[in-house]
Every structure is written in structure tokens, then in C-alpha cells.
Design a protein around this motif. Structure first.
Motif, mmCIF file in Angstrom:
data_model
loop_
_atom_site.group_PDB
_atom_site.id
_atom_site.type_symbol
_atom_site.label_atom_id
_atom_site.label_comp_id
_atom_site.label_asym_id
_atom_site.label_seq_id
_atom_site.Cartn_x
_atom_site.Cartn_y
_atom_site.Cartn_z
ATOM 1 N N LYS A 216 -2.223 2.460 8.730
ATOM 2 C CA LYS A 216 -1.454 1.268 8.082
ATOM 3 C C LYS A 216 0.576 1.915 8.318
ATOM 4 N N TYR B 111 8.314 3.265 4.926
ATOM 5 C CA TYR B 111 6.449 3.928 5.540
ATOM 6 C C TYR B 111 6.491 5.425 4.230
ATOM 7 N N TRP C 182 -7.488 3.141 7.566
ATOM 8 C CA TRP C 182 -6.512 3.992 6.640
ATOM 9 C C TRP C 182 -5.195 3.711 6.612
ATOM 10 N N LYS C 183 -4.780 4.750 5.325
ATOM 11 C CA LYS C 183 -2.967 5.061 5.498
ATOM 12 C C LYS C 183 -2.843 5.378 6.707
ATOM 13 N N HIS D 257 0.461 -1.086 0.007
ATOM 14 C CA HIS D 257 0.105 0.068 -0.059
ATOM 15 C C HIS D 257 0.694 1.136 -0.585
ATOM 16 N N GLU D 258 2.330 1.194 0.380
ATOM 17 C CA GLU D 258 3.047 2.490 0.042
ATOM 18 C C GLU D 258 3.269 2.940 -0.973
#
Length: 732
Positions: free
Chosen positions: A185, A196, A181-182, A77-78
């Protein structure tokens, strides 16, 4: 005091366990000597591989049940560029255990209304279930748990509880999931030492943590000789496997001790603080003193966490208190409760027709939430109470109540409505019929549930509401009779396969011939798919002109003789006024697809509807569309006559009828779902001939009326419909 003990084998598995504890963000309440208690727990994991947790010391219930995921999945997701990428350590590649928490006591399971159905067409009905594939994308597992799609982690559902009634209610609006939520995470990745994207005034890529170099040769403790690289790697991985700031600070605190020399010489009132010694444990549980540089580089930390811990060590309970100052602006509970009390006063309306098993309630559709809030403000002014604003009222209405404004689209049950509106004397006369009506309704649904769990093929069929064509936004469209497009759906409620038979009124009508032809085509498909004789059960409403007539019975008798793999056919008619079924779910999804298409532009041809039906279902198998023309319909009226079939009983009282291959002249029937045995009737005395053939019902298109055709062509003349469609409408 009860304890949970988990035996862990090798070092990588110990890291997994630590990551397990961190994954669920367990908050520890430290009792007594907090430093020593926490130190013993962490050191036990690091040294012996056995984690021991005190159940009574947890503020949240420790979970049970195990699924698997990896921390590395979060990195997908990053958005990392090449400079930000780093190789994953053995721990991140290893499987991390995650767990399903035990629901808190005193809370009832969530009741979810997640189906893609019409808002006005639901009712509390525990006996009616909708196929899973007809539901929109959802991450539902059970009433008490949910699934984190990104991490494959079982998590408890959020619940909204009315403090006045203590009834758990699912709001009609989507509930936010902060764990997805980002920002959340990113925090988790940071706690695990992974790369991250930072969140703040500016975003940047933060590289993953790496073990720093050992201390220089001048170190008098000779740390580089007393601690092997393998031990440093193990400590580094275990430290970031803890996965939370609180537990990592607890580890650091347990690794620092003040040095109190036997003799010390300092001035009176000196503010000099004691020196500190740093310790690390090898994999063999040998406690080794190291210098500060070696300690920081092994854990890849700076001076800041060490200073924080030393400053607060006397009172620090190893909890991150950032953002927990308790000075947030909040709405008093009295105001929230006054809003709930006002909403609870609103009369509910029950919807008789449903398209899902729903707990949704309805209120009169003449008001909006804004209107309700105005009434609430007026009530507060009269009672001289402080009111809540519209934002709070809307939030409670949408999140704590599964409520909608009632806008009926179908006729309600005539008998039920008459009984509810009747005076006491009239009610007494209707009581027996009303109770029988409700009993038959429940028995019919129980019958369908039983059939669904049996071995037979079970399907429901129904004709969808007419789809008008063409449709547009300009005013001339509203004053012209439109071409009717028909969609007849047959839904197999066991495998959720839906067949849609479509045609328009220029090709054929919508009576017994058309319905019987579609059902006969479906039986032909079942026969071709089956490898052995099977029983078929149909459910439908009681429309006499379409499926509750002697022509459908004649078609069934013809089918069991024609198709070798059809052993028997049963048709069960749902109770009038309560004919909700799985086919309605398909109709609702199609209606929503059409509504979305109408926002994008006009619909000029029936073919556009056929495409919309094919693409309506977004999850699971798409609907199977059969486009029919006048040549595809069978004259089942003539077919019934050729078989010499005569029905001499009133069909309106029949609830179930059945035909079997071994007795082609007999029809079995029941007039109540509660009767255990079938009655039977001989419908023909002729010897059934195998030479009976089905004949086409139409040799040409049936066409439309002249006035309707003139109206449709006028839209083309006014250029409301493009000229390229002139040939189609002229040929009707």
C-alpha cells in the motif's frame, strides 16, 4: 487487431482512467518502437481524453466490470502526524475506477471451505448449503473473485494448481494477500504522489508530492509565460494518476527529445552527449517546449529518473526490474512434484456427517505432517531421489491441498458402513436397500432446497450434545459425574435466525415433553410475528424419543388450532445417517466458543454456558437464548391424551407428515420423499374442543440423583469449585 476504446470527458475523468490502469498494475509489452507506441497512448489520454488499449499487447487480460474507490482511502492506513498531512488534490478526491479482472482460461473456480465448522464433520455434498451469516468473516463474493476490504477493489482469487492433475485446490491454511500488505500500500501511495510511511532500516513519514515553483525570469524559453498554472496542475495530476513507475517513466521518456543541431563542431572521438529538449502538453494538446527546471518542478521529480531514462532509453522497455534478477533460490519442480505424488498416494477417508458444503478431504488421523514427511524421506532414499525439506512439504500440504486428519466425533451411517465392509455376496443382498437409502438421501436434500426457495417458513431443530458442568483442569473433575446442560436449537434457514432453548437436568429432562414445549414456544413466536396465515416446515433427525412420536404430532394438532396465523405444519425427517443440517453449524460455533472459554478458566455454572452461547456468533445477528426452568415446560403427553389422538401406523417408516387447520382430526404422511401424493389417517374421532388447555409438566424441579449430587458437592468440599456456588449445587 481488436481494441478497447474508453471515452473520457473532462480532465479529472482522464486522471481517473489513468489511475484505473495503474491500480491493477497492468504490465505493458512494448512491440516495435516502444517509445513512440507508449507515447501515443499516454498523449492520447492527456490531450483528447480517449484511452485506446491494444488487447493483444497486454500480458494480463484487461479487466471488465467497474467498482469505485479512492486513493485517499489508502491514506487511512498511514499514521501521519500533523507535519506529514497534506491536502488532497482534486484527483485524489475524485472517484477512481477499479475493475474486476477476467479469470484466466483453463482454471476452474476456487472451492472455498470458509465456514466456522468442525474439521472432522465435512463431506463433499453439493446439495447442502450453509447460511451466509453462519460463516466467519470473509471477503468472498464469487468463486473467482475476492474483495479488497480496504480499497473496495474486486480482485481475482489466488489459486493453487496441482501441475500433475491440473485440479484447482484451495489450501487449508490462510492464503496471503500481498496487495493488502502495508508495504504494498505504501508503494501504491508513493506512485500516486501521496504521503506514506517509508519501509526500510528506519521508518519515516514522506510528504505528498507538490508542484514546484516556475523557472526564474532569466529563462530564455519563458516557460512561465507559455504554460498556465491550470495546465501545470492538470499535467501534475495526470502524471501521478498513472500510478506506476513504468508508466511514469514512459511519460517522461516521451517528453524528452535529443537536440541535433544543423551544424555542430566537436573533436574526433568526443564523448560529449547530445543535449535534450523537454516538452509538455497543455490541455488543448499544444506541445510546449520548457526548460529542465520547469519540467522537473511541474512533475515534482529530481534529476535521478531523468538520468535513468536517458541512460537506458535505447533498450529500456519501461518495466521496473528491481528484484527481478531471476537469481532467487528456488526448489526444482521435480522435487515439488515428488512431494505432490507422495501426498496423492495417501488414502482419503470420507466423512459422512458434514456441517458445511465442503471440498475438504480426510486422511487417517494416526499421523502428523511430520510423520508423513519422514515417510516421504524414506521413500526418496529407497528410490535414490533428492527429497524436499519439511518446510516445502508442509507448505505444499497446507496450501495446495484442502486436507485434514480424520478424528470422528459422531457415529457414521450404519447402513453405508455395513455395505462398504460387506463381502461380495452380502453386498449383492444389500444392494437394493443401499441404493434406496442413497436415493432417499438425495431426495431429502433436494426437498429441503426446494422448501428453502419457497414461500413457507422453514426451520431445522436439533438438540446439541450435552454440555457438562462444572469443568476444570484438575484431576478431581474427571472422576465426578457432572450436571448436564442442554441446548435445543431451532434455526430458520431462510433468514438464519437461531433460537437456543437452554436448561439443565436439574430443571427438566430431555424427552418429548421438553422438545415439544420448545417447538410450541417457537410456533407461538411465529404466530405473533406473522400478519397473515403461513405454512411452517420443520426438518429434524429421526430420534423417536424426542420428535418422531405421537406426542409431537399431538402438539402440532394443538398448535394449528391455537394459533390463528399458523395454517399448516409439516415435519420432514432427514435420512438416518445423513442428517446434517444448518443447526449443526450453530452447534459447531458454540463448541468452539466453549473450547476457547475452557482455555481461559473453569466453567462452574450453567449460566456461564448461556452467556457463551449468546456471544458465540461473531458476525450477523447473535443467537437468541431462552433460559428455561421447570415451569416453562408443557405436558404434551397429557395434551395428546386430552385430544384423543391415537396413531395406528408405524412412525419409523414416515418421511414426511403434515397437519392443516381445516382438518384437525387428520394427519397426512409420506413414507418416501419420492411419492408425489400424501396418504392420510384419521387420528381422532372426537370433536375437537377449544377448551383443551396445556398443563405444566412439572410443578417442582425434577432434581438429580443422590450420587451425582454427592459428587458435585465433593468438588466444593475440596475447593475445586468455589464455596460461593454451594447454594446452587445444594438446591439441585
Amino acid at each position: 487487431m481488436s481494441r478497447k476504446t474508453t471515452q473520457v470527458g473532462n480532465p479529472s475523468e482522464r486522471s481517473k482512467l489513468l489511475m484505473l490502469l495503474a491500480k491493477k498494475n497492468m504490465q505493458w509489452t512494448i512491440k516495435g518502437d516502444s517509445t513512440n507506441l507508449e507515447s501515443k497512448r499516454i498523449m492520447a489520454v492527456l490531450s483528447t481524453g480517449q484511452a485506446e488499449t491494444d488487447e493483444t499487447a497486454l500480458t494480463e487480460t484487461l479487466p471488465i466490470g467497474v467498482t469505485s474507490t479512492t486513493v485517499s482511502e489508502l491514506q487511512s492506513h498511514e499514521a501521519m502526524n500533523e507535519s506529514g498531512k497534506s491536502d488532497l488534490t482534486e484527483t485524489s478526491e475524485a472517484t477512481m475506477f477499479s475493475v474486476a479482472p477476467v479469470p484466466k482460461q483453463g482454471l476452474a473456480p476456487d472451492t472455498s471451505d470458509k465456514s466456522d465448522f468442525s474439521d472432522d464433520d465435512s463431506v463433499k455434498d453439493p446439495d447442502f448449503l450453509v447460511p451466509k451469516d453462519d460463516m466467519p468473516p470473509s471477503d468472498v463474493t464469487t468463486d473467482d473473485t475476492d474483495i479488497d476490504d480496504d480499497n473496495n477493489v474486486v480482485i481475482p482469487k489466488k489459486r493453487k494448481t496441482n501441475s500433475a492433475t491440473e485440479i484447482v485446490q484451495k489450501g487449508r491454511k490462510r492464503v496471503r494477500h500481498e496487495e493488502k500488505w502495508k508495504k504494498t500500500k505504501a508503494k501504491l501511495l508513493k506512485a500516486h504522489g501521496k504521503s506514506y510511511t517509508s519501509f526500510g532500516k528506519s521508518t519515516s513519514i514522506v510528504l505528498a508530492k507538490e508542484i514546484g515553483p516556475v523557472c526564474e525570469n532569466k529563462c530564455r524559453l519563458k516557460c512561465y509565460q507559455n504554460m498556465k498554472d491550470e495546465d501545470r496542475t492538470h499535467i501534475f495530476q495526470s502524471f501521478y494518476a498513472l500510478g506506476s513507475t513504468e508508466r511514469q517513466h514512459s511519460f517522461i521518456s516521451s517528453s524528452i527529445e535529443e537536440i541535433h543541431p544543423k551544424y555542430e563542431y566537436k573533436r574526433e572521438n568526443s564523448k560529449r552527449i547530445p543535449n535534450n529538449a523537454f516538452f509538455l502538453h497543455t490541455r488543448d494538446n499544444v506541445r510546449v517546449r520548457v526548460c529542465k527546471t520547469f519540467f522537473k518542478n511541474t512533475l515534482s521529480i529530481t534529476d535521478r529518473p531523468i538520468r535513468t531514462i536517458l541512460t537506458k532509453k535505447s533498450s529500456y522497455v519501461f518495466q521496473d526490474n528491481r528484484g527481478r534478477h531471476g537469481n532467487h533460490k528456488t526448489v526444482p519442480e521435480e522435487i515439488k512434484q515428488s512431494i505432490r505424488n507422495h501426498i496423492d498416494k495417501i488414502p482419503r477417508i470420507e466423512s459422512h456427517y458434514c456441517r458445511a458444503d465442503s471440498k475438504k478431504t480426510y486422511i487417517e488421523g494416526g499421523k502428523t505432517i511430520r510423520d508423513l514427511h519422514r515417510d516421504y524421506l524414506e521413500e526418496c532414499r529407497e528410490n535414490k531421489k533428492t527429497p524436499g525439506n519439511y518446510v516445502m512439504y508442509s507448505r505444499i500440504f497446507n496450501e495446495e491441498y484442502n486436507m485434514a486428519f480424520f478424528v470422528p466425533k459422531k457415529d457414521q451411517c450404519e447402513l453405508c458402513t455395513s455395505y462398504q465392509h460387506a463381502e461380495d455376496e452380502a453386498k449383492a443382498k444389500m444392494q437394493e436397500n443401499y441404493e434406496t437409502h442413497l436415493m432417499e438421501k438425495e431426495l431429502s436434500r433436494q426437498e429441503k432446497t426446494t422448501d428453502k426457495n419457497g414461500e413457507s417458513t422453514v426451520a431445522v431443530y436439533d438438540l446439541q450434545a450435552v454440555l457438562p458442568c462444572p469443568i476444570g483442569q484438575t484431576s478431581p473433575f474427571y472422576y465426578v459425574s457432572k450436571l448436564a446442560v442442554y441446548n435445543f436449537t431451532i434455526c430458520n434457514i431462510k433468514n438464519n435466525e437461531v433460537h437456543c432453548y437452554t436448561w439443565h437436568e436439574g430443571e427438566a429432562h430431555r424427552g418429548a415433553i421438553e422438545i415439544g414445549s420448545c417447538v410450541l414456544s417457537y410456533l407461538s413466536l411465529l404466530n405473533n410475528k406473522s400478519t397473515a396465515p403461513e405454512d411452517v416446515i420443520f426438518y429434524s433427525d429421526n430420534c423417536a424419543g424426542q420428535q418422531k412420536n405421537q406426542f409431537i404430532i399431538g402438539m402440532y394438532l394443538y398448535a394449528i388450532q391455537k394459533f390463528p396465523n399458523i395454517r399448516s405444519i409439516s415435519h420432514k425427517y432427514l435420512i438416518t445417517g445423513h442428517t446434517q443440517n444448518e443447526g449443526d453449524a450453530a452447534h459447531s460455533i458454540i463448541e468452539r466458543q466453549v473450547a476457547r472459554a475452557r482455555k481461559a478458566g473453569p466453567i462452574y455454572l450453567p449460566d456461564q454456558y448461556y452467556t457463551l452461547i449468546r456471544t458465540a456468533k461473531k458476525t450477523g445477528d447473535p443467537y437468541i437464548v431462552h433460559e428455561l426452568c421447570h415451569k416453562d415446560f408443557i405436558d404434551i403427553k397429557q395434551l395428546t391424551k386430552d385430544q384423543g389422538i391415537q396413531i395406528k401406523i408405524p412412525l419409523k417408516d414416515i418421511k414426511i407428515l403434515k397437519v392443516i387447520k381445516e382438518e384437525p382430526n387428520t394427519v397426512y404422511y409420506k413414507t418416501s420423499f419420492g411419492f408425489p401424493e400424501y396418504d392420510e389417517i384419521t387420528v381422532s374421532k372426537r370433536t375437537r374442543s377449544q377448551n383443551v388447555k396445556a398443563k405444566p409438566a412439572y410443578h417442582t424441579k425434577v432434581g438429580i440423583t443422590d450420587s451425582k449430587k454427592r459428587g458435585l458437592l465433593s468438588l466444593i468440599e475440596k475447593n475445586c469449585v468455589p464455596q460461593c456456588y454451594n447454594n446452587f449445587y445444594s438446591s439441585l
